[in-house]
Motif scaffolding. Structure first.
Motif, PDB file in Angstrom:
ATOM      1  N   SER A  57       0.847  -1.192   0.000  1.00  0.00           N
ATOM      2  CA  SER A  57       0.000   0.000   0.000  1.00  0.00           C
ATOM      3  C   SER A  57       0.877   1.235   0.000  1.00  0.00           C
ATOM      4  CB  SER A  57      -0.903  -0.006   1.238  1.00  0.00           C
ATOM      5  OG  SER A  57      -1.550   1.219   1.374  1.00  0.00           O
ATOM      6  N   LYS A  58       0.405   2.290  -0.687  1.00  0.00           N
ATOM      7  CA  LYS A  58       1.172   3.519  -0.735  1.00  0.00           C
ATOM      8  C   LYS A  58       0.956   4.365   0.517  1.00  0.00           C
ATOM      9  CE  LYS A  58       1.328   3.843  -5.789  1.00  0.00           C
ATOM     10  NZ  LYS A  58       0.994   4.673  -6.961  1.00  0.00           N
ATOM     11  N   LYS A  59      -0.188   4.199   1.152  1.00  0.00           N
ATOM     12  CA  LYS A  59      -0.504   4.991   2.326  1.00  0.00           C
ATOM     13  C   LYS A  59      -0.111   4.228   3.596  1.00  0.00           C
ATOM     14  CE  LYS A  59      -4.247   7.442   4.658  1.00  0.00           C
ATOM     15  NZ  LYS A  59      -5.692   7.761   4.642  1.00  0.00           N
TER      16      LYS A  59
ATOM     17  N   TRP B 126      -0.035   2.928   7.308  1.00  0.00           N
ATOM     18  CA  TRP B 126      -1.029   2.871   8.378  1.00  0.00           C
ATOM     19  C   TRP B 126      -0.309   2.986   9.718  1.00  0.00           C
ATOM     20  CZ3 TRP B 126      -0.464  -0.996  11.968  1.00  0.00           C
ATOM     21  CH2 TRP B 126       0.304  -2.102  11.587  1.00  0.00           C
TER      22      TRP B 126
ATOM     23  N   SER C 295       4.711   0.825   6.726  1.00  0.00           N
ATOM     24  CA  SER C 295       4.314   1.444   7.982  1.00  0.00           C
ATOM     25  C   SER C 295       5.515   1.496   8.914  1.00  0.00           C
ATOM     26  CB  SER C 295       3.196   0.641   8.638  1.00  0.00           C
ATOM     27  OG  SER C 295       2.949   1.107   9.950  1.00  0.00           O
TER      28      SER C 295
END
Length: 213
Positions: A5-7, A9, A78
């Motif tokens: 994922s690019k975002k 968490w 992350s």
């Protein structure tokens, strides 16, 4: 390894504290339970051997988990796994020192002359001692104040965790008197965990060799 994922968490402060509390409870509780059962002769026919095996094996298990945190942080991506690395690394040392304590106190009865002769007769103990000393150095220097004072030297010292793993696995395999059965699976897991590090080191070595040509 590409992140999923690019975002990134993140845990909330409360979630992080709860998870750390659970890890403390499990890691400390299991160790206390082991010694309680051992002292009360409830670990089978040879409690000392059971204590040695369990503390040693779980030190390796925790070392595996600690080394997996950086690749996991990149994979997610992350920063959260990194925030648990110091705590788990300290537990690696706690279990390793419990392993040594069991050997020195229960097996040798604190007979240091016997320890000297054992070091000569059983080289795998020397390998284990080297790994333990390195773990002690990493644990002591994990304090934030020492990290700041050491600067770049801190990072160089903490790279020794990559040497601790093969030393621990060698100690385990040698003590079992075989590289097959359980040890071979631990070596395979270790190689999988270290694959990225080995690949990067090999690439840097090749690059330096080409630069000299």
């Amino acid at each position: 390894m590409k992140p999923r994922s690019k975002k990134p968490w993140r845990f909330s402060h409360f979630q992080r504290r709860v998870l750390k509390a659970v890890i403390h409870l499990i890691a400390t509780g299991y160790l206390v339970a082991l010694f309680y059962l051992g002292v009360n002769d409830q670990l089978g026919p040879d409690p000392v051997d059971a204590l040695l095996n369990e503390t040693g094996i779980w030190a390796i298990h925790l070392l595996f988990v600690t080394l997996l945190l950086s690749p996991l942080a990149k994979r997610l991506p992350s920063p959260e796994p990194i925030k648990f690395r110091r705590m788990l690394g300290i537990y690696v040392f706690v279990y390793a020192i419990a392993h040594f304590f069991t050997y020195a106190f229960f097996e040798l009865q604190l007979d240091w002359h016997l320890l000297t002769s054992e070091l000569v007769k059983r080289p795998y103990i020397v390998v284990g001692m080297v790994a333990l000393i390195l773990l002690m150095a990493l644990t002591v220097t994990s304090l934030s104040v020492l990290r700041r004072k050491m600067g770049k030297q801190w990072q160089r010292l903490h790279y020794s965790i990559y040497a601790i793993l093969p030393l621990a696995l060698l100690h385990f395999s040698w003590s079992q008197k075989t590289f097959w059965q359980a040890p071979i699976f631990y070596w395979l897991i270790g190689l999988i965990i270290m694959r990225g590090r080995i690949t990067r080191t090999a690439a840097k070595t090749v690059k330096r060799l080409k630069a000299y040509q």
